[in-house]
Design an enzyme around this catalytic site. Structure first.
Site, mmCIF file in Angstrom:
data_model
loop_
_atom_site.group_PDB
_atom_site.id
_atom_site.type_symbol
_atom_site.label_atom_id
_atom_site.label_comp_id
_atom_site.label_asym_id
_atom_site.label_seq_id
_atom_site.Cartn_x
_atom_site.Cartn_y
_atom_site.Cartn_z
ATOM 1 N N HIS A 201 -11.341 9.639 3.732
ATOM 2 C CA HIS A 201 -11.698 9.504 2.309
ATOM 3 C C HIS A 201 -13.205 9.743 2.119
ATOM 4 C CE1 HIS A 201 -8.134 8.254 0.154
ATOM 5 N NE2 HIS A 201 -7.924 7.181 0.886
ATOM 6 N N GLU B 106 -4.905 10.720 -1.405
ATOM 7 C CA GLU B 106 -4.195 9.992 -0.349
ATOM 8 C C GLU B 106 -3.608 10.951 0.696
ATOM 9 O OE1 GLU B 106 -3.869 6.783 0.486
ATOM 10 O OE2 GLU B 106 -5.385 6.506 -1.028
ATOM 11 N N HIS C 140 -7.924 7.359 8.414
ATOM 12 C CA HIS C 140 -7.614 7.516 6.990
ATOM 13 C C HIS C 140 -8.817 7.136 6.116
ATOM 14 C CE1 HIS C 140 -4.828 7.195 3.438
ATOM 15 N NE2 HIS C 140 -5.758 6.340 3.045
ATOM 16 N N GLU C 141 -9.407 5.984 6.390
ATOM 17 C CA GLU C 141 -10.535 5.520 5.558
ATOM 18 C C GLU C 141 -11.740 6.440 5.695
ATOM 19 O OE1 GLU C 141 -10.464 3.245 3.254
ATOM 20 O OE2 GLU C 141 -8.364 2.960 3.743
#
Ligand SMILES: [Zn+2]
Length: 247
Positions: free
Chosen positions: A121, A180, A117-118
């Site tokens: 981004h 997100e 997820h990070e």
């Protein structure tokens, strides 16, 4: 037009400049915090998961003929001693996990969900989008290098807010819901390609939702009990599972 997301994004910040700034802020952060060395089991796990995900991402974009997405990336994975439940990835591939996160991840697969997820981004250039918006809103739309030379402190604070570094996690500018969703979906693919079961995302986010409190990490910045997010994760799961081979 962003190559990763297929979405039009405001981009006033050249990626190379952002990576240069990121490297300086990252080095400052590592100097100011206690970094665990590689003999620590958790630090070794972070490095192992990180390398597997980085390799998966490299393959993902090379296969698409979009290797340029990762231009300038030199991956590094560090673990710092901190009670905060937090993790981030800066443009250029500098990743930090805070030890407070392990109480919630509880296993290597959930850590892979967070890192996926990070990192998503970062490669989707969400930070660049937020920095660009910040430069417009706070500094009248000047270029990053001009902002750094004329208002260095304000520019660095903006960077810290965008990337969630420093101890004040609550001071972070939250990502948009769309950002997100993109990070969740690409993150699942990257974790799956790295050999981690993406289905772990569901119980992991449930554990995260149960944490609550003021010290919420960026990945809860939209809303902790966000039923929409869980539904979207479930909807996307069949696609993510196509990339999953257990290793
Ligand atoms: Zn996020």
């Amino acid at each position: 037009m962003n190559m990763v997301t297929g979405r039009k994004q405001l981009s006033l910040v050249p990626e190379s400049q952002l990576q240069t700034m990121a490297l300086a802020e990252y080095n400052t952060f590592l100097t100011a915090n206690k970094v665990l060395n590689a003999s620590n089991n958790n630090a070794a796990m972070v490095d192992r998961v990180g390398v597997r995900i980085a390799n998966a991402i490299t393959k993902y974009y090379n296969d698409k003929g979009q290797g340029v997405v990762l231009e300038g990336y030199k991956w590094e994975f560090n673990t710092v001693e901190s009670k905060d439940i937090n993790a981030w990835c800066m443009p250029g591939g500098k990743v930090v996990v805070y030890t407070g996160l392990f109480a919630v991840t509880q296993n290597e697969t959930a850590l892979a969900i967070v890192l996926g997820h990070e990192i998503a981004h970062a490669v989707a250039k969400h930070g660049s989008e937020r920095m660009s918006q910040g430069l417009v809103q706070q500094l009248g739309g000047v270029a990053l290098d001009v902002a750094l030379s004329q208002k260095p402190q304000q520019t660095k604070e903006m960077f810290a807010q965008v990337y969630g570094i420093g101890s004040q996690v609550g001071a972070m500018l939250p990502w948009s819901r769309q950002q997100e969703t993109e990070a969740d979906q690409f993150g699942l693919i990257f974790a799956a390609m790295a050999g981690y079961d993406p289905q772990e995302a569901i119980p992991f986010w449930q554990r995260m939702s149960a944490v609550g409190g003021a010290k919420q990490p960026e990945f809860l910045s939209t809303h902790p009990s966000d039923a929409t997010r869980m539904r979207k994760l479930q909807q996307f799961m069949p696609e993510a599972l196509k990339y999953y081979t257990r290793k």
